[in-house]
Design a protein around this motif. Structure first.
Motif, PDB file in Angstrom:
ATOM      1  N   MET A   1       0.811  -1.203   0.000  1.00 52.92           N
ATOM      2  CA  MET A   1       0.000   0.000   0.000  1.00 52.92           C
ATOM      3  C   MET A   1       0.851   1.263   0.000  1.00 52.92           C
ATOM      4  O   MET A   1       0.432   2.323  -0.440  1.00 52.92           O
ATOM      5  CB  MET A   1      -0.884  -0.010   1.249  1.00 52.92           C
ATOM      6  CG  MET A   1      -1.724  -1.258   1.371  1.00 52.92           C
ATOM      7  SD  MET A   1      -2.766  -1.540  -0.066  1.00 52.92           S
ATOM      8  CE  MET A   1      -3.124  -3.251   0.094  1.00 52.92           C
ATOM      9  N   HIS A 177      -4.114   6.459   3.917  1.00 53.49           N
ATOM     10  CA  HIS A 177      -3.194   5.328   3.770  1.00 53.49           C
ATOM     11  C   HIS A 177      -2.722   4.843   5.128  1.00 53.49           C
ATOM     12  O   HIS A 177      -2.684   3.629   5.395  1.00 53.49           O
ATOM     13  CB  HIS A 177      -1.997   5.755   2.920  1.00 53.49           C
ATOM     14  CG  HIS A 177      -0.900   4.732   2.898  1.00 53.49           C
ATOM     15  ND1 HIS A 177       0.201   4.810   3.732  1.00 53.49           N
ATOM     16  CD2 HIS A 177      -0.729   3.604   2.159  1.00 53.49           C
ATOM     17  CE1 HIS A 177       0.989   3.780   3.504  1.00 53.49           C
ATOM     18  NE2 HIS A 177       0.456   3.048   2.569  1.00 53.49           N
ATOM     19  N   GLN A 180      -5.409   2.821   6.753  1.00 54.64           N
ATOM     20  CA  GLN A 180      -5.525   1.470   6.214  1.00 54.64           C
ATOM     21  C   GLN A 180      -4.456   0.556   6.790  1.00 54.64           C
ATOM     22  O   GLN A 180      -4.724  -0.593   7.143  1.00 54.64           O
ATOM     23  CB  GLN A 180      -5.424   1.519   4.694  1.00 54.64           C
ATOM     24  CG  GLN A 180      -6.633   2.152   4.019  1.00 54.64           C
ATOM     25  CD  GLN A 180      -6.431   2.352   2.535  1.00 54.64           C
ATOM     26  OE1 GLN A 180      -5.330   2.141   2.021  1.00 54.64           O
ATOM     27  NE2 GLN A 180      -7.467   2.766   1.842  1.00 54.64           N
ATOM     28  N   GLU A 181      -3.231   1.060   6.893  1.00 52.60           N
ATOM     29  CA  GLU A 181      -2.161   0.239   7.468  1.00 52.60           C
ATOM     30  C   GLU A 181      -2.433  -0.066   8.942  1.00 52.60           C
ATOM     31  O   GLU A 181      -2.160  -1.161   9.420  1.00 52.60           O
ATOM     32  CB  GLU A 181      -0.822   0.963   7.319  1.00 52.60           C
ATOM     33  CG  GLU A 181      -0.274   0.957   5.904  1.00 52.60           C
ATOM     34  CD  GLU A 181       1.203   1.303   5.864  1.00 52.60           C
ATOM     35  OE1 GLU A 181       1.671   1.985   6.808  1.00 52.60           O
ATOM     36  OE2 GLU A 181       1.872   0.904   4.901  1.00 52.60           O
ATOM     37  N   LYS A 183      -5.390  -0.367  10.314  1.00 46.76           N
ATOM     38  CA  LYS A 183      -6.427  -1.396  10.357  1.00 46.76           C
ATOM     39  C   LYS A 183      -5.837  -2.773  10.097  1.00 46.76           C
ATOM     40  O   LYS A 183      -6.232  -3.762  10.736  1.00 46.76           O
ATOM     41  CB  LYS A 183      -7.505  -1.081   9.324  1.00 46.76           C
ATOM     42  CG  LYS A 183      -8.398   0.095   9.695  1.00 46.76           C
ATOM     43  CD  LYS A 183      -9.446   0.336   8.611  1.00 46.76           C
ATOM     44  CE  LYS A 183     -10.335   1.510   8.959  1.00 46.76           C
ATOM     45  NZ  LYS A 183     -11.350   1.772   7.901  1.00 46.76           N
ATOM     46  N   ALA A 184      -4.917  -2.849   9.139  1.00 49.19           N
ATOM     47  CA  ALA A 184      -4.295  -4.145   8.841  1.00 49.19           C
ATOM     48  C   ALA A 184      -3.491  -4.652  10.040  1.00 49.19           C
ATOM     49  O   ALA A 184      -3.556  -5.831  10.394  1.00 49.19           O
ATOM     50  CB  ALA A 184      -3.397  -4.016   7.610  1.00 49.19           C
ATOM     51  N   ARG A 185      -2.724  -3.732  10.673  1.00 52.51           N
ATOM     52  CA  ARG A 185      -1.957  -4.133  11.868  1.00 52.51           C
ATOM     53  C   ARG A 185      -2.895  -4.551  12.998  1.00 52.51           C
ATOM     54  O   ARG A 185      -2.611  -5.487  13.752  1.00 52.51           O
ATOM     55  CB  ARG A 185      -1.063  -2.989  12.312  1.00 52.51           C
ATOM     56  CG  ARG A 185       0.111  -2.716  11.379  1.00 52.51           C
ATOM     57  CD  ARG A 185       1.138  -1.828  12.047  1.00 52.51           C
ATOM     58  NE  ARG A 185       0.582  -0.522  12.370  1.00 52.51           N
ATOM     59  CZ  ARG A 185       0.630   0.532  11.555  1.00 52.51           C
ATOM     60  NH1 ARG A 185       1.198   0.413  10.369  1.00 52.51           N
ATOM     61  NH2 ARG A 185       0.111   1.689  11.917  1.00 52.51           N
ATOM     62  N   ALA A 272      -7.152  -3.087   4.549  1.00 53.13           N
ATOM     63  CA  ALA A 272      -5.891  -2.563   4.027  1.00 53.13           C
ATOM     64  C   ALA A 272      -6.061  -1.832   2.703  1.00 53.13           C
ATOM     65  O   ALA A 272      -5.079  -1.399   2.107  1.00 53.13           O
ATOM     66  CB  ALA A 272      -4.886  -3.709   3.843  1.00 53.13           C
ATOM     67  N   LEU A 305      -1.015  -9.327   2.422  1.00 54.67           N
ATOM     68  CA  LEU A 305      -0.936  -8.180   3.329  1.00 54.67           C
ATOM     69  C   LEU A 305       0.510  -7.758   3.594  1.00 54.67           C
ATOM     70  O   LEU A 305       0.826  -6.571   3.623  1.00 54.67           O
ATOM     71  CB  LEU A 305      -1.611  -8.513   4.660  1.00 54.67           C
ATOM     72  CG  LEU A 305      -3.138  -8.554   4.664  1.00 54.67           C
ATOM     73  CD1 LEU A 305      -3.649  -9.100   5.992  1.00 54.67           C
ATOM     74  CD2 LEU A 305      -3.707  -7.166   4.422  1.00 54.67           C
TER      75      LEU A 305
END
Length: 372
Positions: A1, A177, A180-181, A183-185, A272, A305
């Protein structure tokens, strides 16, 4: 991303660079025309062109230094302002009777100041520049105060607002951005917490009972060996059961559910910022085959991911064959990681197969086949 955010930043900055280059060429071309026509002398034209080129040469560096944050004003910012004032003073005065072209060099400098100063300070600097330039024009031409001040103030307000809006657009992209990162973590952290809770629930009670029975067996060893032996047999049974439970948990939280893994992967990828398309036809697939494909979905989603910048991921399951495609290939020559190697061994042992490699169309394809 991260690659997409960097690309957006480059596009925004290069677009502004292109505008500066275009304006600089227009101004220098006009200076050259005036020199050729004899409106101004050649030395004056050379000095004016030097001021313009110097001013516009500073702008890209000033822009990059202030695009991600608001730093303190620098000597380059002050020097570009001096050059802007020099270009206004050196350019032909008679042209100011018909157009405000040269005055825009001062407006452009104010727009750059807006990157370095708070809004109130920028307003003060802009008012001072507009006032001084308007007074200069009124003093040397027959233009009226109202006819000079209003267009110059409107031009300054528009250019400054456009520049600040341009940077705000980048800040919005950057924050989205980062979100989003995050949320992924968070999704990965929640999965780790769930695994930790499962291990605690599995082992907490068993280990407590094993500890108590071991202490009891130690006390009974000298008094009642038969009962002590019975307690140790119970300890051995509990330890064996706990070991089995841990192995099951590590293998997939007792039992991996294919539908649950597909739902989890879709949620993680969409968090993400990647679109996830899923199409499944697994009506006749055995429970063991579903479990193996669930492992493939989990590991494949984790790889997307962690190791790609995908915007789209498509998962197709037809019987015992799973294909996972994503468009975020970073390193076509990268060797498979330990996760894929372990997954390949697991599928091979069960009579299946696994392959993972970039495709000629620029995608990355993970393909798994399991006994139906």
């Amino acid at each position: 991303m991260t690659g997409r955010a960097d690309t957006a930043r480059k596009i925004l900055i290069y677009w502004m660079d292109a505008m500066y280059v275009l304006l600089g060429l227009v101004f220098v071309t006009l200076v050259t025309i005036f020199a050729v026509q004899g409106v101004i002398s050649v030395p004056q034209a050379v000095l004016a062109a030097a001021c313009l080129i110097g001013q516009f040469s500073f702008f890209p560096g000033l822009l990059r230094a202030a695009f991600d944050d608001r730093p303190r004003p620098t000597s380059k910012l002050v020097l570009s302002g001096v050059l802007a004032a020099g270009s206004v003073l050196l350019l032909p005065h008679q042209e100011l009777s018909y157009t405000a072209t040269w005055l825009e060099t001062g407006v452009l400098w104010v727009s750059m100041v807006a990157f370095y100063l708070p809004l109130w300070a920028t307003a003060c600097v802009g008012a001072a520049v507009v006032g001084l330039v308007s007074a200069y024009v009124v003093l040397i031409t027959d233009r009226t105060w109202l006819g000079t001040l209003l267009p110059e103030a409107a031009s300054c307000l528009f250019v400054v607002a456009a520049m600040l809006l341009w940077r705000w657009l980048w800040w919005t992209i950057r924050d989205a951005h980062d979100g989003q990162e995050a949320k992924a973590r968070l999704a990965i952290a929640e999965e780790r917490l769930r695994f930790a809770r499962d291990l605690h629930d599995l082992l907490g009670r068993s280990l407590s009972v094993i500890t108590l029975k071991s202490e009891l067996a130690a006390k009974l060893a000298a008094k009642d060996q038969a009962r002590a032996l019975s307690e140790m047999d119970e300890v051995r049974r509990l330890a064996t059961g706990s070991l089995t439970e841990v192995q099951l948990a590590v293998d997939g939280y007792h039992t991996l559910d294919l539908d649950a893994e597909l739902t989890g992967v879709r949620a993680a990828l969409e968090a993400a910022g990647a679109r996830c398309l899923i199409e499944t036809r697994v009506g006749d697939l055995s429970p063991a085959g579903r479990t193996l494909l669930a492992w493939v979905v989990r590991e494949g989603g984790t790889n997307v991911l962690k190791h790609s910048s995908a915007t789209t991921c498509a998962i197709t399951i037809d019987g015992g064959v799973l294909e996972m495609r994503n468009d975020g290939v970073r390193d076509a020559c990268a060797a498979p990681g330990s996760g894929l190697r372990g997954l390949s061994e697991r599928l091979t042992t069960a009579g299946g197969s696994l392959s993972a490699a970039p495709t000629p169309t620029g995608e990355f394809l993970l393909r798994a086949a399991v006994p139906a």
